[in-house]
Design a protein around this motif. Structure first.
Motif, PDB file in Angstrom:
ATOM      1  N   ARG A 183     -15.828   9.966   0.375  1.00  0.00           N
ATOM      2  CA  ARG A 183     -17.174  10.451   0.057  1.00  0.00           C
ATOM      3  C   ARG A 183     -17.480  11.744   0.814  1.00  0.00           C
ATOM      4  O   ARG A 183     -17.982  12.715   0.248  1.00  0.00           O
ATOM      5  N   GLN A 184     -17.167  11.751   2.100  1.00  0.00           N
ATOM      6  CA  GLN A 184     -17.475  12.912   2.930  1.00  0.00           C
ATOM      7  C   GLN A 184     -16.628  14.124   2.565  1.00  0.00           C
ATOM      8  O   GLN A 184     -17.118  15.257   2.520  1.00  0.00           O
ATOM      9  N   LYS A 185     -15.345  13.895   2.295  1.00  0.00           N
ATOM     10  CA  LYS A 185     -14.434  15.010   2.050  1.00  0.00           C
ATOM     11  C   LYS A 185     -14.466  15.526   0.617  1.00  0.00           C
ATOM     12  O   LYS A 185     -14.263  16.722   0.376  1.00  0.00           O
ATOM     13  N   ALA A 186     -14.689  14.617  -0.340  1.00  0.00           N
ATOM     14  CA  ALA A 186     -14.552  15.002  -1.744  1.00  0.00           C
ATOM     15  C   ALA A 186     -15.805  14.811  -2.578  1.00  0.00           C
ATOM     16  O   ALA A 186     -15.836  15.202  -3.747  1.00  0.00           O
ATOM     17  N   GLY A 187     -16.843  14.194  -2.011  1.00  0.00           N
ATOM     18  CA  GLY A 187     -18.047  13.962  -2.792  1.00  0.00           C
ATOM     19  C   GLY A 187     -17.863  12.926  -3.886  1.00  0.00           C
ATOM     20  O   GLY A 187     -18.547  12.963  -4.903  1.00  0.00           O
ATOM     21  N   LEU A 188     -16.928  11.989  -3.656  1.00  0.00           N
ATOM     22  CA  LEU A 188     -16.645  10.942  -4.642  1.00  0.00           C
ATOM     23  C   LEU A 188     -17.107   9.588  -4.124  1.00  0.00           C
ATOM     24  O   LEU A 188     -16.872   9.246  -2.965  1.00  0.00           O
ATOM     25  N   GLU A 189     -17.738   8.826  -4.994  1.00  0.00           N
ATOM     26  CA  GLU A 189     -18.276   7.515  -4.638  1.00  0.00           C
ATOM     27  C   GLU A 189     -17.450   6.419  -5.310  1.00  0.00           C
ATOM     28  O   GLU A 189     -17.282   6.405  -6.533  1.00  0.00           O
ATOM     29  N   ILE A 190     -16.909   5.513  -4.507  1.00  0.00           N
ATOM     30  CA  ILE A 190     -16.191   4.360  -5.061  1.00  0.00           C
ATOM     31  C   ILE A 190     -17.215   3.270  -5.361  1.00  0.00           C
ATOM     32  O   ILE A 190     -17.889   2.766  -4.467  1.00  0.00           O
ATOM     33  N   LEU A 191     -17.335   2.907  -6.626  1.00  0.00           N
ATOM     34  CA  LEU A 191     -18.271   1.861  -7.035  1.00  0.00           C
ATOM     35  C   LEU A 191     -17.663   0.476  -6.830  1.00  0.00           C
ATOM     36  O   LEU A 191     -18.360  -0.469  -6.474  1.00  0.00           O
ATOM     37  N   SER A 192     -16.387   0.346  -7.078  1.00  0.00           N
ATOM     38  CA  SER A 192     -15.618  -0.862  -6.748  1.00  0.00           C
ATOM     39  C   SER A 192     -14.147  -0.517  -6.930  1.00  0.00           C
ATOM     40  O   SER A 192     -13.804   0.403  -7.675  1.00  0.00           O
ATOM     41  N   PHE A 193     -13.281  -1.278  -6.250  1.00  0.00           N
ATOM     42  CA  PHE A 193     -11.849  -0.972  -6.381  1.00  0.00           C
ATOM     43  C   PHE A 193     -11.004  -2.235  -6.523  1.00  0.00           C
ATOM     44  O   PHE A 193      -9.931  -2.366  -5.921  1.00  0.00           O
ATOM     45  N   ASN A 194     -11.487  -3.143  -7.343  1.00  0.00           N
ATOM     46  CA  ASN A 194     -10.796  -4.420  -7.519  1.00  0.00           C
ATOM     47  C   ASN A 194     -10.341  -4.634  -8.956  1.00  0.00           C
ATOM     48  O   ASN A 194     -10.238  -5.760  -9.426  1.00  0.00           O
ATOM     49  N   TRP A 195     -10.046  -3.548  -9.654  1.00  0.00           N
ATOM     50  CA  TRP A 195      -9.614  -3.626 -11.056  1.00  0.00           C
ATOM     51  C   TRP A 195      -8.083  -3.614 -11.089  1.00  0.00           C
ATOM     52  O   TRP A 195      -7.466  -2.560 -11.037  1.00  0.00           O
ATOM     53  N   TRP A 196      -7.492  -4.796 -11.188  1.00  0.00           N
ATOM     54  CA  TRP A 196      -6.015  -4.901 -11.217  1.00  0.00           C
ATOM     55  C   TRP A 196      -5.548  -4.851 -12.670  1.00  0.00           C
ATOM     56  O   TRP A 196      -5.856  -5.716 -13.481  1.00  0.00           O
ATOM     57  N   GLN A 197      -4.777  -3.803 -12.978  1.00  0.00           N
ATOM     58  CA  GLN A 197      -4.314  -3.621 -14.351  1.00  0.00           C
ATOM     59  C   GLN A 197      -2.970  -4.291 -14.622  1.00  0.00           C
ATOM     60  O   GLN A 197      -2.542  -4.350 -15.776  1.00  0.00           O
ATOM     61  N   GLY A 198      -2.303  -4.739 -13.568  1.00  0.00           N
ATOM     62  CA  GLY A 198      -1.021  -5.401 -13.736  1.00  0.00           C
ATOM     63  C   GLY A 198       0.066  -4.762 -12.903  1.00  0.00           C
ATOM     64  O   GLY A 198      -0.144  -3.734 -12.241  1.00  0.00           O
ATOM     65  N   SER A 199       1.244  -5.378 -12.908  1.00  0.00           N
ATOM     66  CA  SER A 199       2.402  -4.838 -12.208  1.00  0.00           C
ATOM     67  C   SER A 199       3.085  -3.808 -13.094  1.00  0.00           C
ATOM     68  O   SER A 199       3.216  -4.003 -14.308  1.00  0.00           O
ATOM     69  N   ARG A 200       3.525  -2.725 -12.490  1.00  0.00           N
ATOM     70  CA  ARG A 200       4.213  -1.670 -13.246  1.00  0.00           C
ATOM     71  C   ARG A 200       5.696  -2.013 -13.375  1.00  0.00           C
ATOM     72  O   ARG A 200       6.350  -2.377 -12.400  1.00  0.00           O
ATOM     73  N   HIS A 201       6.213  -1.866 -14.589  1.00  0.00           N
ATOM     74  CA  HIS A 201       7.617  -2.153 -14.873  1.00  0.00           C
ATOM     75  C   HIS A 201       8.279  -0.945 -15.530  1.00  0.00           C
ATOM     76  O   HIS A 201       7.600   0.003 -15.949  1.00  0.00           O
ATOM     77  N   LEU A 202       9.599  -0.991 -15.637  1.00  0.00           N
ATOM     78  CA  LEU A 202      10.350   0.117 -16.214  1.00  0.00           C
ATOM     79  C   LEU A 202      10.483  -0.039 -17.724  1.00  0.00           C
ATOM     80  O   LEU A 202      10.833  -1.115 -18.223  1.00  0.00           O
ATOM     81  N   LEU A 203      10.232   1.038 -18.442  1.00  0.00           N
ATOM     82  CA  LEU A 203      10.312   1.051 -19.907  1.00  0.00           C
ATOM     83  C   LEU A 203      11.416   2.021 -20.310  1.00  0.00           C
ATOM     84  O   LEU A 203      11.311   3.227 -20.065  1.00  0.00           O
ATOM     85  N   THR A 204      12.462   1.505 -20.917  1.00  0.00           N
ATOM     86  CA  THR A 204      13.625   2.347 -21.237  1.00  0.00           C
ATOM     87  C   THR A 204      14.216   1.964 -22.592  1.00  0.00           C
ATOM     88  O   THR A 204      13.769   1.019 -23.250  1.00  0.00           O
ATOM     89  N   ASN A 205      15.244   2.700 -22.960  1.00  0.00           N
ATOM     90  CA  ASN A 205      15.993   2.373 -24.177  1.00  0.00           C
ATOM     91  C   ASN A 205      17.422   1.975 -23.841  1.00  0.00           C
ATOM     92  O   ASN A 205      18.324   2.094 -24.676  1.00  0.00           O
ATOM     93  N   LYS A 206      17.612   1.505 -22.610  1.00  0.00           N
ATOM     94  CA  LYS A 206      18.888   0.934 -22.210  1.00  0.00           C
ATOM     95  C   LYS A 206      18.629  -0.079 -21.102  1.00  0.00           C
ATOM     96  O   LYS A 206      17.592  -0.017 -20.426  1.00  0.00           O
ATOM     97  N   PRO A 207      19.539  -1.024 -20.893  1.00  0.00           N
ATOM     98  CA  PRO A 207      19.336  -2.023 -19.846  1.00  0.00           C
ATOM     99  C   PRO A 207      19.345  -1.374 -18.455  1.00  0.00           C
ATOM    100  O   PRO A 207      20.100  -0.442 -18.196  1.00  0.00           O
ATOM    101  N   ILE A 208      18.490  -1.893 -17.575  1.00  0.00           N
ATOM    102  CA  ILE A 208      18.434  -1.447 -16.182  1.00  0.00           C
ATOM    103  C   ILE A 208      18.563  -2.682 -15.296  1.00  0.00           C
ATOM    104  O   ILE A 208      17.791  -3.635 -15.427  1.00  0.00           O
ATOM    105  N   THR A 209      19.532  -2.648 -14.397  1.00  0.00           N
ATOM    106  CA  THR A 209      19.699  -3.789 -13.483  1.00  0.00           C
ATOM    107  C   THR A 209      19.626  -3.377 -12.019  1.00  0.00           C
ATOM    108  O   THR A 209      19.416  -4.218 -11.150  1.00  0.00           O
ATOM    109  N   GLN A 210      19.798  -2.072 -11.755  1.00  0.00           N
ATOM    110  CA  GLN A 210      19.797  -1.581 -10.375  1.00  0.00           C
ATOM    111  C   GLN A 210      19.363  -0.110 -10.377  1.00  0.00           C
ATOM    112  O   GLN A 210      19.382   0.554 -11.426  1.00  0.00           O
TER     113      GLN A 210
END
Length: 327
Positions: free
Chosen positions: A136-163
């Motif tokens: 707020r002090q540095k950027a003039g931005l107000e956090i109204l809430s920060f508990n919106w969990w959209q899910g775990s991020r996973h890899l999206l590809t056109n080939k198998p990924i194992t490592q």
């Protein structure tokens, strides 16, 4: 026999009273909320709930207008509008906020919050509130809430990924914030910043080779049409918040400020619960569309991304988060 003049006069009084009532209910304050996602996404459902509740509790004096598909611009652009005092807010991750308050970026770092049930504890803690105050002090931005969990991020590809080694040479779309770029780089891919609304065509036209995202967004944007594999690395928990202009927020009476923040927090919980409830459905629907969804040993990915904390100097913040979460 009906007296037409009297009937018209009575009707005029009736409509006049209605207009006065509508005028009395007219919004004194309005907030335009921008998200990159679709109306089917649990995050939008949460925003709808917040809109209804805020407008009801303020008797229509505070109006919320919702915009999907980044109609108001990219997240970074909307943040700049908010910094300038515009009546806008955006559902955004801490990676983008880390530009202003570096400590906040830790919530977007790899494998930082393994137990999402403790999210509310973290984002209502003194530690987080201190970071929010700094923003707020540095950027003039107000956090109204920060508990919106959209899910775990996973890899999206056109080939198998194992490592991680399987990601070598893959141009992977990710948001442009440093914590995201460093995470994808550490995992072995070539990070390629691109707006979310451009991901589908980017994959279709081979501008990028892959992406990484949470299941609701993948399904909502129909990315199952342009990828063949989802690898469940869960490398980032997409913890988001509703962030707007502190200048706009300060124009609200104290009573309305409290209502907006209370309802933002409740709406975040609601959206998170919807996300958790629908994850299996999203996966099943995409499997029916021909996508292979794979569980893998995430240990190599965890080890590969350890360097992100050193690269971005987030070791202290990581330890502080672990203390709050009791890990």
């Amino acid at each position: 026999m009906i007296n037409k003049k009297k009937w018209i006069a009575n009707l005029s009084v009736l409509f006049g009273g209605a207009l006065v009532a509508v005028s009395a209910m007219a919004a004194q304050y309005s907030l335009n909320i921008n998200i990159a996602l679709t109306q089917d996404d649990p995050m939008y459902k949460g925003l709808e709930r917040m809109k209804q509740r805020v407008e009801s509790r303020t008797n229509g004096k505070v109006e919320l207008r919702l915009f999907t598909g980044s109609q108001l611009g990219k997240d970074e652009d909307v943040l700049e509008q908010a910094r300038a005092g515009a009546n806008v807010a955006v559902l955004v991750d801490t990676g983008r906020l880390g530009v202003f308050t570096p400590s906040l970026a830790v919530l977007g770092a790899p494998y930082i919050v393994p137990d999402i049930s403790k999210l509310d504890t973290l984002v209502t803690s003194d530690l987080f509130n201190g970071w929010a105050s700094d923003l707020r002090q540095k950027a003039g931005l107000e956090i109204l809430s920060f508990n919106w969990w959209q899910g775990s991020r996973h890899l999206l590809t056109n080939k198998p990924i194992t490592q991680p080694a399987d990601l070598k040479g893959i141009r992977m779309r990710t948001p442009g914030a440093p914590v995201w770029l460093e995470t994808i780089k550490a995992m072995g891919a070539t990070p390629t910043p691109l707006g979310w609304t451009e991901v589908y065509t980017g994959l279709q036209q081979h501008v990028i080779d892959g992406a990484e995202a949470q299941m609701p967004a993948v399904y909502g944007s129909r990315l199952y049409e342009v990828i063949s594999h989802i690898t469940k690395t869960g490398h980032i928990q997409l913890i988001s918040g509703l962030v707007g202009s502190s200048q706009w927020f300060d124009t609200l009476p104290a009573e309305y400020q409290a209502i907006v923040k209370e309802e933002a927090l409740l709406a975040g919980d609601y959206a998170t619960e919807l996300t958790q409830a629908k994850l299996t459905d999203y996966e099943n629907l995409m499997v029916k569309e021909g996508v292979t969804i794979s569980e893998v040993d995430i240990t190599p990915f965890v080890n590969a991304t350890e360097s992100v904390y050193q690269t971005l100097n987030l070791q202290t913040e990581r330890e502080q988060v672990m203390q709050v979460l009791g890990q």
